[in-house]
Design a protein around this motif. Structure first.
Motif, PDB file in Angstrom:
ATOM      1  N   ARG A 260       0.952  -1.113  -0.084  1.00 34.70           N
ATOM      2  CA  ARG A 260      -0.076  -0.086  -0.019  1.00 34.70           C
ATOM      3  C   ARG A 260       0.921   1.354  -0.135  1.00 34.70           C
ATOM      4  NH1 ARG A 260      -2.981  -1.521   4.597  1.00 34.70           N
ATOM      5  NH2 ARG A 260      -3.850  -3.409   4.036  1.00 34.70           N
ATOM      6  N   LEU A 261       1.938   1.177   0.744  1.00 35.55           N
ATOM      7  CA  LEU A 261       2.808   2.469   0.652  1.00 35.55           C
ATOM      8  C   LEU A 261       3.411   2.700  -0.748  1.00 35.55           C
ATOM      9  CD1 LEU A 261       4.972   2.369   4.045  1.00 35.55           C
ATOM     10  CD2 LEU A 261       3.311   3.963   3.412  1.00 35.55           C
ATOM     11  N   LEU A 262       3.647   1.643  -1.332  1.00 38.98           N
ATOM     12  CA  LEU A 262       4.183   1.811  -2.661  1.00 38.98           C
ATOM     13  C   LEU A 262       3.438   2.425  -3.518  1.00 38.98           C
ATOM     14  CD1 LEU A 262       6.302  -1.487  -3.270  1.00 38.98           C
ATOM     15  CD2 LEU A 262       7.306   0.854  -2.358  1.00 38.98           C
ATOM     16  N   VAL A 263       2.111   1.917  -3.425  1.00 38.36           N
ATOM     17  CA  VAL A 263       1.072   2.310  -4.580  1.00 38.36           C
ATOM     18  C   VAL A 263       0.641   3.888  -3.910  1.00 38.36           C
ATOM     19  CG1 VAL A 263      -1.388   2.108  -4.854  1.00 38.36           C
ATOM     20  CG2 VAL A 263      -0.049   0.113  -4.807  1.00 38.36           C
ATOM     21  N   GLN A 264       0.520   4.088  -2.531  1.00 40.72           N
ATOM     22  CA  GLN A 264       0.336   5.532  -2.066  1.00 40.72           C
ATOM     23  C   GLN A 264       1.173   6.419  -2.879  1.00 40.72           C
ATOM     24  OE1 GLN A 264      -0.473   4.792   1.858  1.00 40.72           O
ATOM     25  NE2 GLN A 264      -2.649   4.107   1.560  1.00 40.72           N
ATOM     26  N   TYR A 265       2.435   6.246  -2.547  1.00 36.69           N
ATOM     27  CA  TYR A 265       3.736   6.858  -2.840  1.00 36.69           C
ATOM     28  C   TYR A 265       3.624   7.052  -4.397  1.00 36.69           C
ATOM     29  CZ  TYR A 265       8.438   8.875  -3.450  1.00 36.69           C
ATOM     30  OH  TYR A 265       9.404   9.849  -3.884  1.00 36.69           O
ATOM     31  N   ALA A 266       3.330   6.016  -5.330  1.00 39.02           N
ATOM     32  CA  ALA A 266       3.473   6.382  -6.679  1.00 39.02           C
ATOM     33  C   ALA A 266       2.182   7.614  -7.043  1.00 39.02           C
ATOM     34  CB  ALA A 266       3.187   4.903  -7.241  1.00 39.02           C
TER      35      ALA A 266
ATOM     36  N   GLY B  11       3.091  11.175  -8.850  1.00 40.57           N
ATOM     37  CA  GLY B  11       2.816  11.147 -10.123  1.00 40.57           C
ATOM     38  C   GLY B  11       3.256  10.044 -10.835  1.00 40.57           C
ATOM     39  N   TYR B  12       3.714   8.914 -10.291  1.00 39.13           N
ATOM     40  CA  TYR B  12       4.070   7.821 -11.057  1.00 39.13           C
ATOM     41  C   TYR B  12       2.982   6.854 -11.368  1.00 39.13           C
ATOM     42  CZ  TYR B  12       8.741   9.225  -9.270  1.00 39.13           C
ATOM     43  OH  TYR B  12       9.931  10.026  -9.065  1.00 39.13           O
ATOM     44  N   ARG B  13       3.306   6.026 -12.227  1.00 33.37           N
ATOM     45  CA  ARG B  13       2.387   4.981 -12.748  1.00 33.37           C
ATOM     46  C   ARG B  13       2.991   3.425 -12.159  1.00 33.37           C
ATOM     47  NH1 ARG B  13       2.546   2.171 -17.661  1.00 33.37           N
ATOM     48  NH2 ARG B  13       3.902   3.934 -18.429  1.00 33.37           N
ATOM     49  N   LEU B  14       2.539   2.907 -11.171  1.00 32.47           N
ATOM     50  CA  LEU B  14       3.258   1.639 -10.783  1.00 32.47           C
ATOM     51  C   LEU B  14       3.135   0.574 -11.528  1.00 32.47           C
ATOM     52  CD1 LEU B  14       5.258   0.831  -8.511  1.00 32.47           C
ATOM     53  CD2 LEU B  14       3.166   0.382  -7.154  1.00 32.47           C
ATOM     54  N   GLY B  15       4.295   0.067 -12.002  1.00 32.60           N
ATOM     55  CA  GLY B  15       3.962  -1.131 -12.806  1.00 32.60           C
ATOM     56  C   GLY B  15       4.121  -2.359 -11.842  1.00 32.60           C
ATOM     57  N   MET B  16       4.702  -3.172 -12.307  1.00 29.24           N
ATOM     58  CA  MET B  16       5.042  -4.702 -11.507  1.00 29.24           C
ATOM     59  C   MET B  16       5.728  -4.416 -10.181  1.00 29.24           C
ATOM     60  SD  MET B  16       6.527  -7.881 -13.226  1.00 29.24           S
ATOM     61  CE  MET B  16       6.733  -9.279 -12.021  1.00 29.24           C
TER      62      MET B  16
ATOM     63  N   ILE C  17      14.237   4.694  -5.167  1.00 34.12           N
ATOM     64  CA  ILE C  17      13.376   5.602  -4.274  1.00 34.12           C
ATOM     65  C   ILE C  17      12.925   4.858  -2.820  1.00 34.12           C
ATOM     66  CG2 ILE C  17      11.306   7.170  -3.977  1.00 34.12           C
ATOM     67  CD1 ILE C  17      11.643   7.658  -7.096  1.00 34.12           C
ATOM     68  N   GLU C  18      13.265   5.214  -1.840  1.00 33.82           N
ATOM     69  CA  GLU C  18      12.799   4.675  -0.631  1.00 33.82           C
ATOM     70  C   GLU C  18      11.573   5.374  -0.003  1.00 33.82           C
ATOM     71  OE1 GLU C  18      16.372   3.386   2.146  1.00 33.82           O
ATOM     72  OE2 GLU C  18      17.431   5.093   0.830  1.00 33.82           O
ATOM     73  N   VAL C  19      10.754   4.544  -0.021  1.00 37.99           N
ATOM     74  CA  VAL C  19       9.183   5.318   0.495  1.00 37.99           C
ATOM     75  C   VAL C  19       8.944   5.221   1.992  1.00 37.99           C
ATOM     76  CG1 VAL C  19       8.423   4.820  -1.854  1.00 37.99           C
ATOM     77  CG2 VAL C  19       7.674   3.400  -0.283  1.00 37.99           C
ATOM     78  N   GLY C  20       9.965   4.382   2.431  1.00 35.29           N
ATOM     79  CA  GLY C  20       9.635   4.215   4.079  1.00 35.29           C
ATOM     80  C   GLY C  20       8.860   2.733   4.346  1.00 35.29           C
ATOM     81  N   GLU C  21       9.349   2.440   5.627  1.00 37.82           N
ATOM     82  CA  GLU C  21       8.848   1.152   6.259  1.00 37.82           C
ATOM     83  C   GLU C  21       7.177   1.453   6.711  1.00 37.82           C
ATOM     84  OE1 GLU C  21       9.599  -1.796   5.588  1.00 37.82           O
ATOM     85  OE2 GLU C  21      11.753  -1.723   5.116  1.00 37.82           O
ATOM     86  N   PRO C  22       6.207   0.589   6.786  1.00 38.07           N
ATOM     87  CA  PRO C  22       5.066   0.859   7.417  1.00 38.07           C
ATOM     88  C   PRO C  22       5.303   0.851   8.888  1.00 38.07           C
ATOM     89  CG  PRO C  22       5.001  -1.473   6.335  1.00 38.07           C
ATOM     90  CD  PRO C  22       6.456  -0.769   5.887  1.00 38.07           C
ATOM     91  N   GLU C  23       4.426   1.604   9.578  1.00 33.00           N
ATOM     92  CA  GLU C  23       4.371   1.576  11.135  1.00 33.00           C
ATOM     93  C   GLU C  23       3.512   0.622  11.524  1.00 33.00           C
ATOM     94  OE1 GLU C  23       3.620   5.431  12.309  1.00 33.00           O
ATOM     95  OE2 GLU C  23       5.094   6.460  10.977  1.00 33.00           O
TER      96      GLU C  23
END
Length: 105
Positions: free
Chosen positions: A25-31, A35-40, A99-105
């Motif tokens: 979810r963090l990857l998806v939310q960050y993307a 403004g990124y389109r998250l692929g695989m 790009i490091e988006v951070g670990e979930p809390e």
């Protein structure tokens, strides 16, 4: 069109399903927020063997993606020297940025 980015996560026996879902979810939310389109999302189930990293490299080299999203460098490798080496390979061989988006809390 939004720039394409791939995700990269290490999955170990210590990883529980809820933690993995939060990381995804963090990857998806960050993307979405940036403004990124998250692929695989590439999942590394055998840390240190680099098969998944090699598959990521092939995907980067065959696409218009120049960004790799990950919760932290620790998902690439456990040792800081190997982390730096893999990041250098991303930069030099695929013109990609980690790009490091951070670990979930």
């Amino acid at each position: 069109m939004k720039p394409l980015a791939y995700g990269y996560m290490c999955v170990t026996v210590e990883s529980d399903d809820e933690q993995l879902l939060r990381s995804e979810r963090l990857l998806v939310q960050y993307a979405e927020a940036e403004g990124y389109r998250l692929g695989m999302i590439f999942y590394d189930y055998a840390p240190g063997q680099l098969r998944t990293f090699a598959a990521l490299m092939r995907a980067l080299q065959c696409s218009e993606a120049y960004h790799v999203l990950t919760p932290s460098r620790g998902h690439l490798a456990r040792h800081p020297v190997l982390q730096r080496a893999l990041i250098r390979i991303l930069e030099d061989n695929a013109d990609a940025e980690l790009i490091e988006v951070g670990e979930p809390e």
